[in-house]
Design an enzyme around this catalytic site. Structure first.
Site, mmCIF file in Angstrom:
data_model
loop_
_atom_site.group_PDB
_atom_site.id
_atom_site.type_symbol
_atom_site.label_atom_id
_atom_site.label_comp_id
_atom_site.label_asym_id
_atom_site.label_seq_id
_atom_site.Cartn_x
_atom_site.Cartn_y
_atom_site.Cartn_z
ATOM 1 N N SER A 136 0.719 -1.170 -0.051
ATOM 2 C CA SER A 136 -0.010 0.024 0.068
ATOM 3 C C SER A 136 0.864 1.241 -0.192
ATOM 4 O O SER A 136 0.576 2.255 -0.622
ATOM 5 C CB SER A 136 -0.998 -0.149 0.994
ATOM 6 O OG SER A 136 -1.948 -1.200 1.028
ATOM 7 N N ARG A 149 -1.075 0.355 14.225
ATOM 8 C CA ARG A 149 -1.415 1.740 13.966
ATOM 9 C C ARG A 149 -2.687 2.285 14.063
ATOM 10 O O ARG A 149 -2.883 3.641 13.623
ATOM 11 C CB ARG A 149 -1.164 1.577 12.306
ATOM 12 C CG ARG A 149 -1.939 0.943 11.701
ATOM 13 C CD ARG A 149 -1.683 1.192 10.083
ATOM 14 N NE ARG A 149 -2.406 0.361 9.082
ATOM 15 C CZ ARG A 149 -2.394 -0.161 7.880
ATOM 16 N NH1 ARG A 149 -1.081 0.059 7.366
ATOM 17 N NH2 ARG A 149 -3.189 -1.004 7.329
ATOM 18 N N LYS A 171 -6.189 3.152 6.193
ATOM 19 C CA LYS A 171 -5.526 3.651 4.692
ATOM 20 C C LYS A 171 -5.631 4.957 4.653
ATOM 21 O O LYS A 171 -4.970 5.553 3.744
ATOM 22 C CB LYS A 171 -6.430 2.979 3.468
ATOM 23 C CG LYS A 171 -6.276 1.427 3.701
ATOM 24 C CD LYS A 171 -4.871 0.962 3.785
ATOM 25 C CE LYS A 171 -4.988 -0.741 3.526
ATOM 26 N NZ LYS A 171 -3.706 -1.376 3.290
#
EC number: 5.4.2.12
Length: 513
Positions: free
Chosen positions: A63, A192, A335
Site C-alpha cells: 500500500s 497503527r 488507509k
C-alpha cells in the site's frame, strides 16, 4: 462558487486480477456494479509490483509503495531497493546514523538493541537488512547485540517464522556477540490504530524483558506459541532468557535501532520510546537511548534517520495546489495515511485546497469479524462531498480487500468485496448526477488469492498480480502495459492540465473525439 465536476480516483486496496478461480474471493464475490462497469466502460489491467513500482523484480507491491507511485506520477525507487543496494555496495557499514549509535553504545559500555519485523516479506522490512545491521554492530566491536524480533505471518505465510529464528540464532552463535532477546507478533508491536493495550506489551517486553511467556531459545518459544494456537502475527510477548533465567532489558545509553523501513506501522511504538510527553499508556521505565529509525517515520519523532527520504516535487497534490484546484482525500483509519502522507510523496502537511476526511475503522480484533468495515459511513461522506460540488479531484481508498484479505478468511473476503461493490455503485451514481468522472484501480493484489496452493495454508500476503483500471466517463480507449505511476499524469490530462516534467508516467486514456 462554480459547481465543480469532480474527477474521483477510487483505490480498491488489495484488489488484484487473477485468472485462477481457486480461493479467489474477488471472482467468487457477487459484484454486479464492477461487472457492469467492466462491460460498458474502457478498462484494462496495470502493474503494481516489482520494477514497475521501484521494488526488486518479482517483489509484491504494497500500500505504501502503491500510493507513492500513484500520487507522484513516476516510478519511485523504494527504501527496500535503496537499502539493499547500500548493503551490496558496502555503504551500509559506514552509514553515519547507524555508526554513531553503535559507537556511542560501545563507548558507554551499553548494548545495541535491534528491533524490527523479522521477515523476508519486504513490505515493512527485510531480514537481510537486520542481518546486515547485526553484522555491522559486531564488526564495530559491539559484544552485547540484542535482537527484538517482531514476527510477521501477514506478508508471509501464517506460520513461517521458524526458519528465520533458527538462522538468526545460528548467526549470533557464529558472531559470539549477543542473541535474540525477545519475540512478539506484529499484532502487538506494529499496531497503527491507537490500540495502546497491545503496544504496551511490546514496550514492556523490550524495555524490561517482561513477557507473558519466556523460553531459553527463540525456536522453542515459537513452538510453544504454535502449541497455544498463536500464528506468527499473534505470538504473545515472549522473553528469551539466558541459562540463569535472566531476560534482556533496555537501559540508558543503549542504542535502539528500528529496522523497519515503512513508516505507518513503526510510528506508534517509536513514539513510546522517544516522546517525553507520550500519553498512549503509562510507561514503567523510560530509558534514554540512542534511537535510530531506518527511514523517517514522521517529522515529530525524535531520533536519527539512517536513510532520509528523497524529496518528491510536483506530485499530483502539489500540481493541483499550484493550479488552484481543490482536492479531497478520504479513507478509513487503516488507509488514511496512504491517501494523505504517502500519496503526497511522504509529506505530512496538506496542500492548499486539500481537505481530508478520516472515517474511523471499526474496533474489532481482526477485520474478518466485520468485513464491510466502515465502508457505508465512508461512502456516505464521499457521496456528500461529490454532491457538494466543492472538489475538482477526490482520492478515496476502500481498505476492505486488503485488510480482510490479510486475515486469510475466504468467506469474509468475499463479503468484503461485495460490500465495496455496493459502495462503488453509490459513488458512480453520485458522480453521474453532477457530471463527474472516475478512475477505479488498486494499489496491489491480495483478496484474489486466499490460499497458498503449495502449503495449503491461508494466503494472507499481497500478490504480484496485475490490478484493474477502469475509466467511467467519456468515450475513450485505454493503452496497454500501464503501471501505477501512469495514473497521476492520466488524471491531469483528463482535466486538461499540463503534466510536469518530473512525472515520467504515461497518459493511459485517449478520449475519442
Amino acid at each position: 462558487m462554480t459547481a465543480k465536476r469532480p474527477l474521483a480516483l477510487l483505490i480498491l486496496d488489495g484488489w488484484g486480477y487473477r485468472e485462477d478461480q481457486e480461493s479467489n474471493a474477488i471472482f467468487h464475490a457477487n459484484t454486479p456494479v464492477l461487472d457492469n462497469l467492466k462491460a460498458n466502460y474502457p478498462n484494462g489491467l496495470i502493474s503494481g509490483s516489482g520494477h514497475d513500482v521501484g521494488l526488486p523484480d518479482g517483489q509484491m507491491g504494497n500500500s505504501e509503495v502503491g500510493h507513492i507511485n500513484l500520487g507522484s506520477g513516476r516510478i519511485v525507487y523504494q527504501e527496500l531497493t535503496r537499502i539493499s543496494k547500500a548493503i551490496e555496495d558496502g555503504e551500509f557499514d559506514d552509514n553515519p546514523a547507524l555508526c554513531k549509535a553503535v559507537d556511542a553504545a560501545i563507548a558507554a559500555n551499553g548494548a545495541v538493541h535491534i528491533m524490527g519485523l523479522l521477515s523476508p516479506g519486504g513490505v515493512h522490512s527485510h531480514e537481510e537488512h537486520i542481518e546486515a545491521m547485526i553484522r555491522m554492530a559486531a564488526k564495530r566491536g559491539a559484544t552485547k547485540v540484542y535482537l527484538h524480533a517482531f514476527l510477521d505471518g501477514r506478508d508471509t505465510p501464517p506460520r513461517s517464522a521458524k526458519g528465520s529464528l533458527a538462522h538468526f540464532t545460528e548467526l549470533f552463535a557464529s558472531l559470539n556477540a549477543g542473541r535474540i532477546a525477545s519475540i512478539v507478533g506484529r499484532y502487538f508491536a506494529m499496531d497503527r490504530d491507537n490500540r495502546w493495550d497491545r503496544v504496551v506489551q511490546a514496550y514492556d517486553l523490550i524495555t524490561q524483558g517482561k513477557g507473558k511467556h519466556s523460553a531459553t531459545n527463540a525456536v522453542d518459544a515459537l513452538e510453544a506459541a504454535y502449541a497455544r494456537d498463536e500464528n506468527d502475527e499473534f505470538v504473545a510477548p515472549t522473553a528469551i532468557v539466558d541459562a540463569n533465567g535472566d531476560s534482556v532489558s533496555l537501559n540508558d545509553n543503549d542504542a535502539l535501532i528500528f529496522m523497519n523501513f515503512r513508516a505507518d506501522r513503526a510510528r506508534q511504538i517509536s513514539r513510546s520510546f522517544t516522546d517525553p510527553a507520550f500519553a498512549g499508556f503509562e510507561r514503567a521505565v523510560t530509558p534514554k537511548t540512542h534511537f535510530v529509525m531506518l527511514t523517517e517515520y514522521a517529522g515529530d519523532i525524535q531520533g536519527d534517520i539512517a536513510f532520509p527520504s528523497e524529496d518528491l516535487v510536483n506530485t499530483l497534490g502539489e500540481v493541483l495546489q499550484n493550479s488552484g484546484k481543490t482536492q479531497l482525500r478520504i479513507s478509513e483509519t487503516e488507509k488514511y495515511a496512504h491517501v494523505t502522507f504517502f500519496f503526497n510523496g511522504g509529506k505530512e502537511q496538506p496542500f492548499d485546497g486539500e481537505d481530508r476526511i478520516l472515517i474511523n475503522s471499526p474496533k474489532v480484533a481482526t477485520y474478518d469479524l466485520q468485513p464491510e468495515m466502515s465502508s457505508t459511513e465512508l461512502t456516505d461522506k464521499l457521496v456528500e462531498a461529490i454532491e457538494s460540488a466543492k472538489y475538482d479531484v477526490i482520492i478515496c481508498n476502500y481498505p476492505n480487500g486488503d485488510m480482510v484479505g490479510h486475515t486469510g478468511n475466504f468467506d469474509a473476503a468475499v463479503k468484503a468485496c461485495e460490500a465495496v461493490d455496493t459502495c462503488i455503485g453509490r459513488v458512480v451514481d453520485a458522480l453521474a448526477k453532477v457530471g463527474g468522472e472516475c478512475l477505479i484501480t488498486a494499489d496491489h493484489g491480495n483478496a484474489e488469492q486466499m490460499r497458498d496452493p503449495s502449503t495449503g495454508q491461508a494466503h494472507t500476503a499481497h500478490t504480484s498480480e496485475l490490478v484493474p483500471f477502469i475509466y467511467v466517463g467519456r468515450d475513450a480507449s485505454i493503452a496497454e502495459g500501464g503501471r501505477l505511476s501512469d495514473i497521476a499524469p492520466t488524471m491531469l490530462n483528463l482535466m486538461g492540465q499540463d503534466i510536469p516534467a518530473e512525472m515520467t508516467g504515461r497518459v493511459l486514456i485517449t478520449i475519442k473525439e
